[in-house]
Design a protein around this motif. Sequence first.
Motif, mmCIF file in Angstrom:
data_model
loop_
_atom_site.group_PDB
_atom_site.id
_atom_site.type_symbol
_atom_site.label_atom_id
_atom_site.label_comp_id
_atom_site.label_asym_id
_atom_site.label_seq_id
_atom_site.Cartn_x
_atom_site.Cartn_y
_atom_site.Cartn_z
ATOM 1 N N TRP A 60 41.800 25.523 11.032
ATOM 2 C CA TRP A 60 42.807 24.108 10.686
ATOM 3 C C TRP A 60 43.024 23.305 11.978
ATOM 4 O O TRP A 60 43.348 24.066 13.166
ATOM 5 C CB TRP A 60 44.075 24.653 9.913
ATOM 6 C CG TRP A 60 43.693 25.216 8.849
ATOM 7 C CD1 TRP A 60 43.835 26.496 8.436
ATOM 8 C CD2 TRP A 60 43.567 24.457 7.716
ATOM 9 N NE1 TRP A 60 43.092 26.533 7.254
ATOM 10 C CE2 TRP A 60 43.025 25.299 6.682
ATOM 11 C CE3 TRP A 60 43.306 23.042 7.398
ATOM 12 C CZ2 TRP A 60 42.434 24.925 5.326
ATOM 13 C CZ3 TRP A 60 42.711 22.502 5.970
ATOM 14 C CH2 TRP A 60 42.461 23.732 4.959
ATOM 15 N N THR A 84 46.570 15.471 10.652
ATOM 16 C CA THR A 84 47.488 15.228 9.474
ATOM 17 C C THR A 84 46.990 13.805 9.047
ATOM 18 O O THR A 84 46.673 12.886 9.992
ATOM 19 C CB THR A 84 48.681 15.481 9.672
ATOM 20 O OG1 THR A 84 49.480 14.790 10.240
ATOM 21 C CG2 THR A 84 49.102 17.157 9.787
ATOM 22 N N PRO A 98 49.960 10.062 2.760
ATOM 23 C CA PRO A 98 49.352 9.921 1.558
ATOM 24 C C PRO A 98 48.520 8.476 1.611
ATOM 25 O O PRO A 98 49.213 7.601 2.044
ATOM 26 C CB PRO A 98 50.598 9.791 0.632
ATOM 27 C CG PRO A 98 51.264 10.870 1.152
ATOM 28 C CD PRO A 98 51.163 10.946 2.696
ATOM 29 N N GLN A 109 36.769 18.946 1.168
ATOM 30 C CA GLN A 109 37.513 17.753 0.860
ATOM 31 C C GLN A 109 36.993 16.761 0.041
ATOM 32 O O GLN A 109 38.004 16.382 -0.646
ATOM 33 C CB GLN A 109 37.953 17.129 2.410
ATOM 34 C CG GLN A 109 38.722 15.862 2.348
ATOM 35 C CD GLN A 109 38.316 14.437 2.416
ATOM 36 O OE1 GLN A 109 36.954 14.484 2.803
ATOM 37 N NE2 GLN A 109 38.604 13.397 1.943
ATOM 38 N N ILE A 166 40.773 20.355 3.524
ATOM 39 C CA ILE A 166 41.991 19.574 3.461
ATOM 40 C C ILE A 166 42.985 20.651 2.799
ATOM 41 O O ILE A 166 42.602 21.282 1.859
ATOM 42 C CB ILE A 166 41.875 18.348 2.885
ATOM 43 C CG1 ILE A 166 43.057 17.378 3.606
ATOM 44 C CG2 ILE A 166 41.632 18.336 1.381
ATOM 45 C CD1 ILE A 166 42.966 16.068 3.228
ATOM 46 N N ARG A 167 44.087 20.591 3.051
ATOM 47 C CA ARG A 167 45.160 21.558 2.476
ATOM 48 C C ARG A 167 46.315 20.283 2.508
ATOM 49 O O ARG A 167 46.806 19.542 3.523
ATOM 50 C CB ARG A 167 45.419 22.693 3.088
ATOM 51 C CG ARG A 167 46.062 22.808 4.391
ATOM 52 C CD ARG A 167 46.184 23.937 4.972
ATOM 53 N NE ARG A 167 46.815 24.245 6.343
ATOM 54 C CZ ARG A 167 46.772 25.252 7.031
ATOM 55 N NH1 ARG A 167 46.487 26.338 6.409
ATOM 56 N NH2 ARG A 167 47.168 25.071 8.319
ATOM 57 N N LYS A 168 47.388 20.447 1.617
ATOM 58 C CA LYS A 168 48.542 19.876 1.414
ATOM 59 C C LYS A 168 49.511 20.263 2.548
ATOM 60 O O LYS A 168 49.691 21.406 2.700
ATOM 61 C CB LYS A 168 49.215 19.874 -0.041
ATOM 62 C CG LYS A 168 48.393 19.118 -1.119
ATOM 63 C CD LYS A 168 48.925 18.977 -2.519
ATOM 64 C CE LYS A 168 48.045 18.436 -3.513
ATOM 65 N NZ LYS A 168 48.451 18.320 -4.805
ATOM 66 N N THR A 169 50.241 19.241 2.773
ATOM 67 C CA THR A 169 51.507 19.521 3.636
ATOM 68 C C THR A 169 52.831 18.825 3.134
ATOM 69 O O THR A 169 52.625 18.186 1.977
ATOM 70 C CB THR A 169 51.312 18.983 5.188
ATOM 71 O OG1 THR A 169 51.228 17.629 4.943
ATOM 72 C CG2 THR A 169 50.253 19.724 6.063
ATOM 73 N N ASP A 222 54.244 16.294 3.961
ATOM 74 C CA ASP A 222 54.429 14.820 4.067
ATOM 75 C C ASP A 222 52.856 14.303 4.050
ATOM 76 O O ASP A 222 52.748 12.953 4.386
ATOM 77 C CB ASP A 222 55.224 14.253 5.228
ATOM 78 C CG ASP A 222 54.647 14.928 6.620
ATOM 79 O OD1 ASP A 222 53.892 15.920 6.417
ATOM 80 O OD2 ASP A 222 54.944 14.694 7.482
ATOM 81 N N GLY A 223 51.990 14.910 3.333
ATOM 82 C CA GLY A 223 50.586 14.471 3.499
ATOM 83 C C GLY A 223 49.613 15.607 3.112
ATOM 84 O O GLY A 223 49.643 16.448 2.353
ATOM 85 N N ALA A 224 48.690 15.776 4.160
ATOM 86 C CA ALA A 224 47.770 16.786 4.239
ATOM 87 C C ALA A 224 47.297 17.206 5.402
ATOM 88 O O ALA A 224 47.347 16.155 6.422
ATOM 89 C CB ALA A 224 46.451 16.205 3.231
ATOM 90 N N GLU A 225 46.487 18.235 5.778
ATOM 91 C CA GLU A 225 45.936 18.351 7.015
ATOM 92 C C GLU A 225 44.536 18.702 6.997
ATOM 93 O O GLU A 225 44.121 19.346 6.007
ATOM 94 C CB GLU A 225 46.535 19.924 7.722
ATOM 95 C CG GLU A 225 45.992 20.358 9.059
ATOM 96 C CD GLU A 225 46.783 21.506 9.411
ATOM 97 O OE1 GLU A 225 46.287 21.995 10.698
ATOM 98 O OE2 GLU A 225 47.499 21.979 8.750
#
Length: 414
Positions: free
Chosen positions: A265, A269, A272, A307, A326-329, A331-334
């Motif tokens: 990773w 980031t 959205p 992704q 990609i993975r969710k965070t 406040d968005g994604a990384e």
Amino acid sequence: MTHLETADPEALRTAMVDQLVRAGTIRSKQVEAAFRTVARDEFAPDAPLVQAYAAHEAVPTKKNEHGITISSVSAPDVQAMMLEQAEAQAGMRLGEIGSGGYNAALMAEVAGPGGTVVTIDIDPEVTDRARQLLDANGYERVRVVLADAEHGLPDAGTLDRLIVTVGAWDIPPAWTDQLAEDGRLVVPLRMRGLTRSIAFDRDGERLVSRSTEVCGFVTMQGEGEHTERLLLIRGKEIGLRFDDGWPADPDALNGVFDTDRVEKWTGVTVAPAEPIKGMQMWLASALDGFCLMSVDAELDTGLVAPQNKRANITLLDGDSLAYLAIRKTADGAEFGVHGYGPNAEAVADALVEELQRWDRDHRQDEPVIYAYPASTPEADLPAGRVITKRHRRIVISWPQEGQASKSTITEKEK
């Protein structure tokens, strides 16, 4: 009752244009006036009214024997975007490659009675349909030509603007030869599998980009057609798509997905709905082993988690590869990287490094894209990724890259 519920064409047209204006897709008064004037439903008579006036939806008008769309009325947001890129004015001489009727009518409104519009297509069904619809809607002054646009627009003379509404892999000399000295070409150009609508200004024998936008179009037919190559892995579940750089030993990838997955990773980031077109183009220009991965939806076993399962950024190196994940965070994604093969660790690290470099050095940047004649010597090109095609040497040049060495890819004729 909403505009959509009334299914009234004028109300739907007003709602569509208002939406495009609010989104900033339509910016100029002349493009707005054209969209408010031309009845889009008249050029898509077989489509439901709501579909005809959906701002982000194309209307297919012809498919091949495999059910693949080969002609369509492009989505209104894409047409507006390209017309704004063209910056055409009243009285100009305008050309269009790829006919449908509606876009030519919009161009005729922009050019006005003092300008001219000629539209060309290789398919007689398409030109016949365009001629009929244009005549029926009062645009008899638009000239419709049946020909292969590889050789330019016959008897059209010098053009101030040329808009290409089919996906192009190259830029034939005839297109620029027909442009005025200060003319502009707007073309959906495919580079290493990525298509961008590029507004090119003519600068002598070369073209220089003024804007680039993400887009998708049906592909060019005729002499300018160029088909990407597909390397299938695990039966037909996973495919690697190449515009160039076909692997020296494709069999080396046999069993690559039977190895353990390496997962990394990046700390990079994205918020959205944040556009990442610059990241995609950076990786395409920075990585020698760049290709795109596709996963067949009907055969998908869930083995890979890219992704984007339709066209995902992938780095190939011999018997190993790594792809964008990609993975969710909160406040968005990384963004992350999954690697496979004997050298998965090294290939994954290389992709991680370029993702982080983009984030650190180029996140707010857009490259300048040049198109030179294919005969231009390497020493006369600016720094950047050089993609040699049949007619052109495309250079993707990023800011602060003046001292960088050139990277060269030759896209071989298939």
